[in-house]
Design a protein around this motif. Structure first.
Motif, PDB file in Angstrom:
ATOM      1  N   ARG A  29       2.964 -16.452 -14.716  1.00  0.00           N
ATOM      2  CA  ARG A  29       3.620 -18.110 -14.017  1.00  0.00           C
ATOM      3  C   ARG A  29       2.760 -18.889 -14.370  1.00  0.00           C
ATOM      4  NH1 ARG A  29       6.396 -17.234  -8.586  1.00  0.00           N
ATOM      5  NH2 ARG A  29       4.605 -16.793  -8.062  1.00  0.00           N
TER       6      ARG A  29
ATOM      7  N   SER B  69      14.673 -16.584   5.127  1.00  0.00           N
ATOM      8  CA  SER B  69      15.740 -17.218   3.737  1.00  0.00           C
ATOM      9  C   SER B  69      16.711 -16.093   3.098  1.00  0.00           C
ATOM     10  CB  SER B  69      16.097 -18.578   3.948  1.00  0.00           C
ATOM     11  OG  SER B  69      15.410 -18.223   2.313  1.00  0.00           O
TER      12      SER B  69
ATOM     13  N   ARG C  10      16.656 -16.674   0.122  1.00  0.00           N
ATOM     14  CA  ARG C  10      15.855 -17.370  -0.946  1.00  0.00           C
ATOM     15  C   ARG C  10      14.352 -16.683  -1.075  1.00  0.00           C
ATOM     16  NH1 ARG C  10      16.420 -20.885  -4.308  1.00  0.00           N
ATOM     17  NH2 ARG C  10      14.293 -21.859  -4.033  1.00  0.00           N
TER      18      ARG C  10
ATOM     19  N   ARG D 168      -1.183 -15.458   2.161  1.00  0.00           N
ATOM     20  CA  ARG D 168      -0.205 -15.662   2.530  1.00  0.00           C
ATOM     21  C   ARG D 168       0.019 -14.788   3.475  1.00  0.00           C
ATOM     22  NH1 ARG D 168      -0.431 -17.182  -3.049  1.00  0.00           N
ATOM     23  NH2 ARG D 168       0.257 -18.582  -3.654  1.00  0.00           N
TER      24      ARG D 168
HETATM   25  C1  HXC Z   1       9.520 -18.454   6.065  1.00  0.00           C
HETATM   26  C2  HXC Z   1       8.946 -18.838   2.684  1.00  0.00           C
HETATM   27  C3  HXC Z   1       7.264 -18.513   3.362  1.00  0.00           C
HETATM   28  C4  HXC Z   1       6.975 -18.209   4.438  1.00  0.00           C
HETATM   29  C5  HXC Z   1       8.256 -19.420   0.742  1.00  0.00           C
HETATM   30  N1  HXC Z   1       9.135 -19.026   2.097  1.00  0.00           N
HETATM   31  N2  HXC Z   1       7.411 -18.911   1.574  1.00  0.00           N
HETATM   32  N3  HXC Z   1       9.623 -18.076   4.812  1.00  0.00           N
HETATM   33  N4  HXC Z   1       7.802 -18.234   5.404  1.00  0.00           N
HETATM   34  N5  HXC Z   1       5.984 -18.602   5.118  1.00  0.00           N
HETATM   35  C6  HXC Z   1      10.267 -18.683   1.171  1.00  0.00           C
HETATM   36  C7  HXC Z   1      11.127 -21.042   1.048  1.00  0.00           C
HETATM   37  O1  HXC Z   1      11.414 -21.967   2.136  1.00  0.00           O
HETATM   38  C8  HXC Z   1      11.999 -20.097  -0.329  1.00  0.00           C
HETATM   39  O2  HXC Z   1      13.216 -19.913   0.681  1.00  0.00           O
HETATM   40  C9  HXC Z   1      11.829 -19.170  -0.852  1.00  0.00           C
HETATM   41  O3  HXC Z   1      10.917 -18.373   0.275  1.00  0.00           O
HETATM   42  C10 HXC Z   1      10.725 -19.752  -2.411  1.00  0.00           C
HETATM   43  O4  HXC Z   1       9.693 -19.695  -2.234  1.00  0.00           O
HETATM   44  P1  HXC Z   1       9.316 -21.045  -3.060  1.00  0.00           P
HETATM   45  O5  HXC Z   1       7.666 -21.169  -3.069  1.00  0.00           O
HETATM   46  O6  HXC Z   1      10.655 -22.118  -3.552  1.00  0.00           O
HETATM   47  O7  HXC Z   1       8.882 -19.591  -4.348  1.00  0.00           O
HETATM   48  P2  HXC Z   1       8.060 -19.125  -5.368  1.00  0.00           P
HETATM   49  O8  HXC Z   1       8.033 -20.666  -6.309  1.00  0.00           O
HETATM   50  O9  HXC Z   1       9.022 -18.672  -6.674  1.00  0.00           O
HETATM   51  O10 HXC Z   1       7.008 -18.446  -4.474  1.00  0.00           O
HETATM   52  C11 HXC Z   1       7.421 -17.255  -4.569  1.00  0.00           C
HETATM   53  C12 HXC Z   1       6.384 -16.812  -3.709  1.00  0.00           C
HETATM   54  C13 HXC Z   1       5.040 -17.283  -3.154  1.00  0.00           C
HETATM   55  C14 HXC Z   1       6.046 -15.076  -3.612  1.00  0.00           C
HETATM   56  C15 HXC Z   1       7.059 -17.248  -2.221  1.00  0.00           C
HETATM   57  O11 HXC Z   1       4.384 -16.745  -2.125  1.00  0.00           O
HETATM   58  C16 HXC Z   1       4.077 -16.791  -4.993  1.00  0.00           C
HETATM   59  O12 HXC Z   1       4.658 -17.103  -5.624  1.00  0.00           O
HETATM   60  N6  HXC Z   1       3.091 -15.847  -4.395  1.00  0.00           N
HETATM   61  C17 HXC Z   1       3.090 -15.509  -5.648  1.00  0.00           C
HETATM   62  C18 HXC Z   1       1.291 -14.771  -5.066  1.00  0.00           C
HETATM   63  C19 HXC Z   1       1.292 -13.952  -4.221  1.00  0.00           C
HETATM   64  O13 HXC Z   1       2.274 -13.620  -3.367  1.00  0.00           O
HETATM   65  N7  HXC Z   1      -0.446 -12.980  -3.935  1.00  0.00           N
HETATM   66  C20 HXC Z   1      -0.141 -12.197  -2.672  1.00  0.00           C
HETATM   67  C21 HXC Z   1       0.571 -10.995  -3.195  1.00  0.00           C
HETATM   68  S1  HXC Z   1      -0.136  -9.365  -2.210  1.00  0.00           S
HETATM   69  P3  HXC Z   1      14.460 -21.598   1.446  1.00  0.00           P
HETATM   70  O14 HXC Z   1      15.728 -20.993   1.364  1.00  0.00           O
HETATM   71  O15 HXC Z   1      13.395 -22.580   1.958  1.00  0.00           O
HETATM   72  O16 HXC Z   1      14.171 -22.479  -0.271  1.00  0.00           O
HETATM   73  C22 HXC Z   1       0.964  -8.019  -1.825  1.00  0.00           C
HETATM   74  C23 HXC Z   1       0.370  -7.672  -1.321  1.00  0.00           C
HETATM   75  C24 HXC Z   1      -0.797  -7.243  -0.657  1.00  0.00           C
HETATM   76  O17 HXC Z   1       1.461  -8.665  -2.746  1.00  0.00           O
HETATM   77  C25 HXC Z   1      -1.026  -5.675   0.283  1.00  0.00           C
HETATM   78  C26 HXC Z   1      -2.010  -6.512   1.529  1.00  0.00           C
HETATM   79  C27 HXC Z   1      -2.744  -4.916   2.347  1.00  0.00           C
END
Ligand code: HXC
Length: 295
Positions: free
Chosen positions: A41, A106, A108, A200
């Motif tokens: 992205r 949520s 989302r 995360r």
């Molecule tokens: C609850 C959460 C949250 C949290 C986000 N959300 N973080 N809810 N607790 N900690 C909710 C937000 O409030 C929102 O809902 C919705 O998720 C979307 O959030 P955005 O930030 O707008 O989404 P986006 O920008 O698309 O981000 C996607 C993402 C983010 C998945 C949330 O974490 C991301 O971009 N991650 C990419 C990198 C990543 O995650 N790497 C780790 C992968 S590890 P609302 O309702 O409030 O609008 C893996 C396996 C590891 O996959 C295995 C290890 C053993």
């Protein structure tokens, strides 16, 4: 470990190849002679990675800005790639995840993870696979899963559900597409510290501090994984030495999942205020990433 030029002549696409495990696997493919294509992205992050890897290894790394959640964007990018020449390999590495109590999610939040891991991975696999079939050529697909495809995982339910779906896709398409020469396998890495995942999944730990292994100290080998171990396995799966291997998900975790329930054991005693603090830390990471995407 492998002979020089093992992957020479191969073109391999790594989704989410700009950071974390995707970047590390790309480093190995390039080192063994493949042309590597990375998508993600954040274009500026991809460009930086491409530059770093090419300076280190020589060779060619091409970048494609792509959010795999958009089916049409995926197909257009794959079309562009195939017009330049067919791929030989695909690594489904792009993922999203964060720890959360499921009652706090949520819709989302669920969709954000399922959109990347479940839908996005299928879109890319489908788009590449159908072109290979049209062209009458095979290829190797490796998806990066997690050992919770066998165990489930408390506090990361959207990821556990989505990755289990891709585990099913791997087995299903290995049989459906076996006669075409397309192979599908998967790697289920245990703890391999990367900034994106650690921020995360273990937000209170420092991925660069090898002594701070927290919940992972219970690993039977007493350590986290080394990137070269992942790089070597991914390289093996991309090479031509064992074409009979398909439909398998290989755990690479020092035996950790066989001990059972690491995340659950570590997180089940957390209190409301702990979860609030974790959520704020993860949100701050997401905001920082988003700022980079729009920069
Ligand atoms: C609850 C959460 C949250 C949290 C986000 N959300 N973080 N809810 N607790 N900690 C909710 C937000 O409030 C929102 O809902 C919705 O998720 C979307 O959030 P955005 O930030 O707008 O989404 P986006 O920008 O698309 O981000 C996607 C993402 C983010 C998945 C949330 O974490 C991301 O971009 N991650 C990419 C990198 C990543 O995650 N790497 C780790 C992968 S590890 P609302 O309702 O409030 O609008 C893996 C396996 C590891 O996959 C295995 C290890 C053993």
């Amino acid at each position: 470990m492998f002979k020089e030029g093992l992957l020479k002549g191969k073109r391999i696409l790594v989704t989410g190849g700009g950071t974390g495990l995707g970047k590390e696997m790309s480093r190995y493919f390039l080192k063994y002679g493949a042309e590597v294509l990375i998508c993600g992205r954040r274009e500026s992050v991809l460009e930086e990675t491409a530059k770093e890897l090419m300076e280190e290894n020589g060779g060619k790394v091409k970048c494609y800005g792509l959010d795999i959640r958009g089916a049409q964007d995926v197909d257009e990018t794959i079309e562009e790639i195939f017009l330049e020449g067919p791929l030989d390999g695909l690594v489904n590495n792009a993922a999203g995840n964060f720890i959360s109590r499921t009652q706090d999610l949520s819709h989302r939040g669920f969709d954000a993870i399922a959109g990347i891991v479940f839908h996005g991975t299928f879109y890319v696999t489908h788009s590449v696979g159908k072109r290979w079939i049209e062209l009458g050529r095979g290829g190797s697909i490796v998806s990066i899963l997690a050992t919770w495809v066998w165990t489930g995982s408390a506090f990361t339910v959207p990821s556990a559900m989505s990755k289990s779906g891709i585990h099913a896709m791997t087995k299903s398409l290995a049989t459906e597409w076996g006669h075409t020469g397309i192979r599908l396998n998967a790697i289920a890495p245990g703890p391999f510290p990367t900034e994106g995942a650690w921020a995360r999944l273990s937000p209170n730990q420092d991925p660069n501090d090898a002594s701070d292994q927290g919940v992972y100290s219970q690993n039977p080998m007493g350590r986290v994984g080394k990137m070269e171990e992942l790089g070597n396995l991914a390289t093996f799966l991309m090479s031509d030495g064992c074409d009979y291997l398909t439909g398998q998900t290989i755990a690479l975790d020092g035996g950790e999942y066989l001990t059972g329930g690491t995340f659950y054991k570590a997180l089940s005693s957390l209190k409301d205020e702990d979860w609030d603090a974790i959520k704020s830390t993860i949100k701050a990471t997401n905001e920082k990433d988003k700022a980079k995407r729009t920069a």
